[in-house]
Design an enzyme around this catalytic site. Structure first.
Site, PDB file in Angstrom:
ATOM      1  N   HIS A  65       0.868  -1.186   0.000  1.00  0.00           N
ATOM      2  CA  HIS A  65       0.000   0.000   0.000  1.00  0.00           C
ATOM      3  C   HIS A  65       0.899   1.229   0.000  1.00  0.00           C
ATOM      4  CE1 HIS A  65       0.905  -0.431   4.260  1.00  0.00           C
ATOM      5  NE2 HIS A  65       0.276   0.688   4.579  1.00  0.00           N
ATOM      6  N   HIS A  67       1.226   4.042   2.088  1.00  0.00           N
ATOM      7  CA  HIS A  67       1.717   4.793   3.240  1.00  0.00           C
ATOM      8  C   HIS A  67       3.231   4.982   3.071  1.00  0.00           C
ATOM      9  CE1 HIS A  67      -1.659   4.124   6.427  1.00  0.00           C
ATOM     10  NE2 HIS A  67      -1.659   5.379   5.992  1.00  0.00           N
ATOM     11  N   ASP A  69       5.721   5.159   5.018  1.00  0.00           N
ATOM     12  CA  ASP A  69       6.710   4.342   5.740  1.00  0.00           C
ATOM     13  C   ASP A  69       7.022   3.051   4.969  1.00  0.00           C
ATOM     14  OD1 ASP A  69       3.973   3.895   6.615  1.00  0.00           O
ATOM     15  OD2 ASP A  69       4.720   2.509   8.137  1.00  0.00           O
ATOM     16  N   HIS A  70       6.134   2.654   4.066  1.00  0.00           N
ATOM     17  CA  HIS A  70       6.343   1.426   3.284  1.00  0.00           C
ATOM     18  C   HIS A  70       7.025   1.687   1.939  1.00  0.00           C
ATOM     19  CE1 HIS A  70       3.776  -1.238   5.846  1.00  0.00           C
ATOM     20  NE2 HIS A  70       3.452  -0.043   6.290  1.00  0.00           N
ATOM     21  N   HIS A 159      -7.130  -2.143   5.926  1.00  0.00           N
ATOM     22  CA  HIS A 159      -6.276  -1.220   6.689  1.00  0.00           C
ATOM     23  C   HIS A 159      -7.077   0.031   7.073  1.00  0.00           C
ATOM     24  CE1 HIS A 159      -2.685   0.552   8.157  1.00  0.00           C
ATOM     25  NE2 HIS A 159      -2.104   0.940   7.053  1.00  0.00           N
ATOM     26  N   ASP A 183      -0.245  -4.199   6.377  1.00  0.00           N
ATOM     27  CA  ASP A 183      -0.926  -3.448   7.441  1.00  0.00           C
ATOM     28  C   ASP A 183      -2.414  -3.764   7.341  1.00  0.00           C
ATOM     29  OD1 ASP A 183       1.548  -2.309   7.752  1.00  0.00           O
ATOM     30  OD2 ASP A 183       0.833  -0.236   7.740  1.00  0.00           O
ATOM     31  N   HIS A 246       6.255  -4.961  12.101  1.00  0.00           N
ATOM     32  CA  HIS A 246       5.507  -3.688  12.090  1.00  0.00           C
ATOM     33  C   HIS A 246       4.858  -3.447  13.463  1.00  0.00           C
ATOM     34  CE1 HIS A 246       2.713  -0.553  10.759  1.00  0.00           C
ATOM     35  NE2 HIS A 246       3.355  -0.498   9.619  1.00  0.00           N
TER      36      HIS A 246
END
Ligand SMILES: [Zn+2]
Ligand SMILES: [Zn+2]
Length: 307
Positions: A65, A67, A69-70, A159, A183, A246
């Site tokens: 996805h 986000h 941080d990914h 998510h 997530d 995570h």
């Protein structure tokens, strides 16, 4: 223990919170001769270098996805894998497979780094063919990669109502399976695709009751899976080994974040089977059994023993 040719290594077990111990979300899957990254968060290239794996040797970059941080490590993996030296220069395009949005992400990164690409091509003569991107998007559950006995199946997870699309992945190789939840909140699709997995890697989030009165904390926890809920997922899928990654552990100035022991104790309320809390560079060898290897930092050259 003989090393398996099916291995999952947690490169980053963290969250958006900058941490020297837990880098951004990223998981390395090695199956036969192929190497895959699932997401590439902060520091992914550093973890690959620690493992002495060439950045250019990654066959496919999967995305779960969008986000940040990914994905914040994606330009680093893409651009640094183009360079010579021990990075092991990539010879073909950077291959990306992800849900709808992968093309937009990569097209915009190509625009953002156009000057660097132009300069290195003109100056260092790096071939444009190896900085090109080859992006494939999908918008439903199904097989997204099938090559040399490795099958990768994407499955939608939950998510939150706005954070869409978001997908987990099931890797199948040699009659064994490793499943990564991505997530997600507690989700039946993880249980469906997690069935029969040798290894199930799942996210987890927790905050002490004192913090649950705060709306932002409640909202974020609501996008994730609590230890008790994750235990229910594990109990229904019965993997040979369940592992956490995570780790979203909320604390504040006055309230300490939950400890690892507390996360395990809460999971134990709903699940009695094999469980390990992931750490960066922890590796899982998937053979007859699943074997866990913790990272041991190599000793520094020239280190002087204390007299
Ligand atoms: Zn995340
Ligand atoms: Zn997320």
């Amino acid at each position: 223990m003989s090393a398996s040719d099916f291995r999952v290594t947690l490169l980053g077990t963290g969250t958006p919170i900058p941490s020297a111990e837990r880098f951004g979300p990223c998981t390395l899957v090695e199956a036969g001769a192929q190497k895959f990254l699932v997401d590439a968060g902060r520091g992914a290239t550093i973890r690959l270098a620690q493992l002495k794996i060439s950045i250019g040797a990654i066959d496919v970059q999967f995305l779960t996805h969008y986000h940040s941080d990914h994905t914040s490590g994606v330009p680093d993996v893409w651009l640094t894998g183009w360079l010579t030296g021990h990075f092991g220069r990539r010879t073909g395009p950077y291959r990306v497979i992800g849900p709808t949005g992968a093309k937009r992400l990569m097209e915009n990164l190509e625009r953002a780094y156009a000057d660097d690409i132009k300069i290195r091509h003109a100056d260092e003569k790096f071939p444009l063919a190896a900085i090109a991107t080859d992006v494939r998007e999908f918008d439903r559950d199904g097989v997204v990669h099938d090559k040399d006995g490795v099958k990768v199946i994407a499955f939608e997870v939950d998510h939150g109502d706005v954070i869409k699309p978001c997908y987990g992945y099931r890797f199948e190789y040699g009659g064994r399976a490793a499943v990564l939840s991505s997530d997600t909140r507690y989700n039946e699709n993880v249980i469906r695709y997690g069935k029969g997995a040798d290894l199930l890697v799942h996210e987890v989030a927790s905050a002490r009751p004192a913090l649950m009165g705060e709306a932002p904390v409640r909202r974020i926890i609501g996008h994730h899976t609590t230890p008790r809920e994750a235990g229910r997922v594990f109990a229904q899928t019965q993997p040979k080994l369940a592992a956490y990654t995570h780790l979203v552990l909320f604390g504040s100035e006055h309230v300490a974040p939950p400890t690892i022991d507390e996360i395990v104790a809460e999971t134990r309320e709903t699940y009695r089977g094999p469980l390990v809390v992931g750490e960066d560079l922890m590796a899982f060898e998937i053979a007859e059994a699943v074997t866990v290897r913790r990272w041991q930092a190599p000793s520094l050259p020239g280190k002087v023993e204390a007299a």
